[in-house]
Design an enzyme around this catalytic site. Structure first.
Site, short mmCIF file in Angstrom:
data_model
loop_
_atom_site.label_atom_id
_atom_site.label_comp_id
_atom_site.label_asym_id
_atom_site.label_seq_id
_atom_site.Cartn_x
_atom_site.Cartn_y
_atom_site.Cartn_z
N GLU A 131 0.83 -1.23 0.00
CA GLU A 131 0.00 0.00 0.00
C GLU A 131 0.86 1.27 0.00
OE1 GLU A 131 -3.79 0.31 0.20
OE2 GLU A 131 -2.75 1.97 -0.74
N GLU A 192 14.81 12.00 -3.83
CA GLU A 192 15.35 10.65 -3.65
C GLU A 192 16.88 10.75 -3.72
OE1 GLU A 192 13.60 7.56 -3.58
OE2 GLU A 192 11.59 8.39 -3.81
N LYS A 207 5.19 3.77 -10.00
CA LYS A 207 3.89 3.71 -9.31
C LYS A 207 2.76 3.45 -10.31
CE LYS A 207 5.56 6.88 -5.74
NZ LYS A 207 5.82 8.29 -5.43
N GLY A 304 6.31 11.18 3.14
CA GLY A 304 6.55 11.65 4.51
C GLY A 304 6.32 10.56 5.54
P1 NAP Z 1 15.49 6.29 4.14
O1 NAP Z 1 15.04 7.36 5.05
O2 NAP Z 1 16.64 6.53 3.24
O3 NAP Z 1 15.79 5.01 5.05
C1 NAP Z 1 16.32 3.82 4.52
C2 NAP Z 1 16.67 2.92 5.68
O4 NAP Z 1 17.14 1.69 5.17
C3 NAP Z 1 17.78 3.47 6.59
O5 NAP Z 1 17.45 3.24 7.92
C4 NAP Z 1 19.01 2.67 6.19
O6 NAP Z 1 19.91 2.46 7.25
C5 NAP Z 1 18.36 1.37 5.80
N1 NAP Z 1 19.17 0.61 4.87
C6 NAP Z 1 19.55 0.97 3.64
N2 NAP Z 1 20.32 0.00 3.10
C7 NAP Z 1 20.40 -0.98 4.01
C8 NAP Z 1 21.07 -2.22 4.07
N3 NAP Z 1 21.81 -2.62 3.05
N4 NAP Z 1 20.92 -2.97 5.17
C9 NAP Z 1 20.17 -2.54 6.22
N5 NAP Z 1 19.53 -1.38 6.22
C10 NAP Z 1 19.65 -0.61 5.14
O7 NAP Z 1 14.31 5.79 3.20
P2 NAP Z 1 12.75 6.01 3.41
O8 NAP Z 1 12.40 7.37 2.90
O9 NAP Z 1 12.34 5.64 4.77
O10 NAP Z 1 12.15 4.99 2.33
C11 NAP Z 1 12.08 3.62 2.58
C12 NAP Z 1 11.26 2.95 1.47
O11 NAP Z 1 9.98 3.53 1.44
C13 NAP Z 1 11.83 3.14 0.06
O12 NAP Z 1 11.53 2.02 -0.72
C14 NAP Z 1 11.06 4.35 -0.45
O13 NAP Z 1 10.99 4.40 -1.86
C15 NAP Z 1 9.71 4.05 0.14
N6 NAP Z 1 8.85 5.22 0.30
C16 NAP Z 1 9.30 6.31 0.96
C17 NAP Z 1 8.45 7.37 1.14
C18 NAP Z 1 8.88 8.60 1.88
O14 NAP Z 1 8.09 9.55 1.99
N7 NAP Z 1 10.09 8.66 2.44
C19 NAP Z 1 7.14 7.34 0.61
C20 NAP Z 1 6.71 6.18 -0.05
C21 NAP Z 1 7.57 5.12 -0.19
P3 NAP Z 1 20.70 3.68 7.97
O15 NAP Z 1 19.64 4.53 8.58
O16 NAP Z 1 21.53 3.03 9.00
O17 NAP Z 1 21.46 4.36 6.89
N1 HSE Z 2 10.04 10.63 -3.99
C1 HSE Z 2 8.69 10.25 -3.79
C2 HSE Z 2 7.80 11.46 -4.04
C3 HSE Z 2 8.50 9.73 -2.39
O1 HSE Z 2 8.30 12.58 -4.08
O2 HSE Z 2 6.60 11.30 -4.21
C4 HSE Z 2 7.16 9.08 -2.17
O3 HSE Z 2 7.01 7.93 -2.95
#
Ligand code: NAP
Ligand code: HSE
Length: 428
Positions: A131, A192, A207, A304
């Site tokens: 989701e 990103e 997406k 977020g």
């Molecule tokens: P993020 O803030 O960059 O966090 C990534 C996390 O993964 C960090 O804690 C990092 O560890 C850990 N990590 C990365 N490589 C790793 C490895 N090899 N082994 C163990 N841990 C590892 O990313 P995020 O924004 O939370 O996004 C996470 C996922 O959600 C992604 O697939 C992204 O596309 C998706 N997503 C994000 C958002 C958003 O708003 N941020 C929205 C929708 C979907 P460290 O902290 O120790 O570096």
């Molecule tokens: N980079 C993505 C955005 C994060 O800006 O929408 C959420 O998927």
């Protein structure tokens, strides 16, 4: 009360920490709603010493996400690391192979490997849910797989990348050029790690390909998405579009036609006072059209900590309740290959050109358009100080093939400077 549902969370960044907070702060509410406790048993990230603003002392720490996925005290593997392959995919495969349910927010991984992972999940009697991967907090996957499951879906469209929408609306509201606003977005942490995923339209294309699969019962075909990013949108485009009553949005459209599946993600002009035209900042909007329901519009935060964690929890709660929905809304082995088709649907186009300001220049452009069967609806030449004249053309409805033919011929006129910008005008 049933046995607790035990989660292993890999990734403790923005989304992972958001999920930890919900589970820690709302334990009673979640147990009440599902009839069982939802607990975290183990977590993983790269840096064990980082202060993440949450208490992780009660959870086992694994440096290797694959080891986390394989732990006996983990029922559900929650993948929140990101990356289309590497550790995210390895750990997901490991969990599914052991018959453990997986929840992920990783649109890149699913856009590339969704079909094989869905087959793996079903082969091992488990679920793979995502989701949070599409449109952040908007429950679009649940809407398509459950709420709208009685419909034949005719079209899915929307704004699915918050960063691009932020950049385009900020250029509009502050009158700032692309490069300045891109830097602002970087400083705010919106981009990103690889910014081309956002501004190149790739993230939004991922997406859209996932939504298409559910909507049309086809295998994910990310390679079949016609992609165009926002990097070439200038402040001139924003201002001139506004002048004509339009906003520019990175818009995704997917529809099934007799020729095959059309999927395109590209900057388009939409009427300023349409719901899409009014979409500000990082907000997302998804529009679904079904034969029974008509049009359904969902709008909300596309990214977020809170919104994305909210979506992750929706999948976790389903699993806790025993709700078992296949990844793409029907058994993976019944999904048909998606034959990609180029859009033949006619629409008006916005074309911006720089012309050498000499007698007959406009006539040469009009001739090329006419030879491609493109009729001009409106044309403006803007005041200018230099030698080149900025010209803006709005065409009558025409198809993509005619437009491409004209764009190929325009440089041969000898009066067009640089590459023209051509954008669809969508009547939404
Ligand atoms: P993020 O803030 O960059 O966090 C990534 C996390 O993964 C960090 O804690 C990092 O560890 C850990 N990590 C990365 N490589 C790793 C490895 N090899 N082994 C163990 N841990 C590892 O990313 P995020 O924004 O939370 O996004 C996470 C996922 O959600 C992604 O697939 C992204 O596309 C998706 N997503 C994000 C958002 C958003 O708003 N941020 C929205 C929708 C979907 P460290 O902290 O120790 O570096
Ligand atoms: N980079 C993505 C955005 C994060 O800006 O929408 C959420 O998927």
């Amino acid at each position: 009360m049933s046995q607790p549902l035990r989660l292993g969370i890999a990734g403790l960044g923005t989304v992972g920490v958001g999920v930890v907070k919900i589970i820690q702060h709302k334990a009673d509410m979640l147990a009440m709603r599902t009839g069982r406790d939802i607990v975290i048993t183990a977590v993983s990230a790269r840096d064990a010493s980082k202060d993440r603003g949450v208490d992780l002392s009660g959870y086992a720490w694994e440096t290797d996400p694959v080891a986390l996925a394989k732990r006996d005290d983990v029922d559900v593997f929650v993948e929140l690391m990101g990356g289309h392959d590497g550790p995210a995919k390895d750990a997901t495969v490991a969990a599914l192979g052991l018959g453990k349910d997986v929840v992920t927010a990783n649109k890149a991984m699913l856009a590339h490997y969704g079909q094989e992972l869905a087959v793996l999940a079903e082969t091992h009697g488990c679920v793979l849910r995502f989701e949070a991967a599409v449109a952040g907090g908007i429950p679009i996957i649940k809407s398509l797989t459950e709420g709208l499951a009685g419909n034949t879906i005719t079209r899915v469209m929307g704004v699915m990348n918050g960063t691009c929408n932020y950049i385009l609306t900020r250029m509009q509201s502050a009158g700032l050029p692309y490069d300045t606003v891109f830097q602002e977005a970087a400083d705010l942490g919106y981009l990103e790690a690889d910014p081309t995923l956002d501004v190149g339209g790739i993230d939004a294309g991922h997406k859209l390909s996932l939504l298409s699969s559910i909507a049309f019962g086809t295998m994910v075909n990310f390679d079949g998405v016609e992609l165009q990013g926002i990097e070439n949108i200038s402040i001139d485009d924003i201002v001139q579009a506004a002048d004509m009553g339009y906003r520019i949005k990175l818009l995704g459209v997917a529809q099934m036609t007799a020729e095959g599946l059309e999927q395109r993600m590209s900057p388009c002009l939409v009427p300023t006072n349409s719901p899409l035209g009014q979409l500000e900042g990082g907000t997302n909007m998804v529009v679904v059209e079904g034969d029974e329901v008509g049009q359904v519009v969902l709008r909300g935060a596309g990214a977020g900590e809170g919104p994305t964690a909210s979506a992750v929890m929706s999948d976790v709660l389903d699993i806790a309740r025993g709700t078992r929905i296949t990844t793409f809304g029907q058994p993976a082995n019944t999904l048909k290959p998606a034959q990609a088709a180029i859009s033949k649907i006619e629409c008006p186009y916005y074309i911006r050109l720089e012309l050498v300001d000499t007698p007959g220049a406009l006539a040469k452009v009009a001739t090329v358009l006419g030879q491609s069967d493109i009729s001009i609806k409106r044309m403006r030449q803007y005041d200018h100080d230099g030698e080149n004249a900025p010209v803006l053309i709005v065409t009558h409805r025409t198809d993509n093939a005619n437009l491409l033919q004209a764009l190929e011929k325009l440089p041969n006129t000898g009066v067009v400077i640089g590459t023209p910008v051509a954008l669809r005008i969508e009547d939404v």
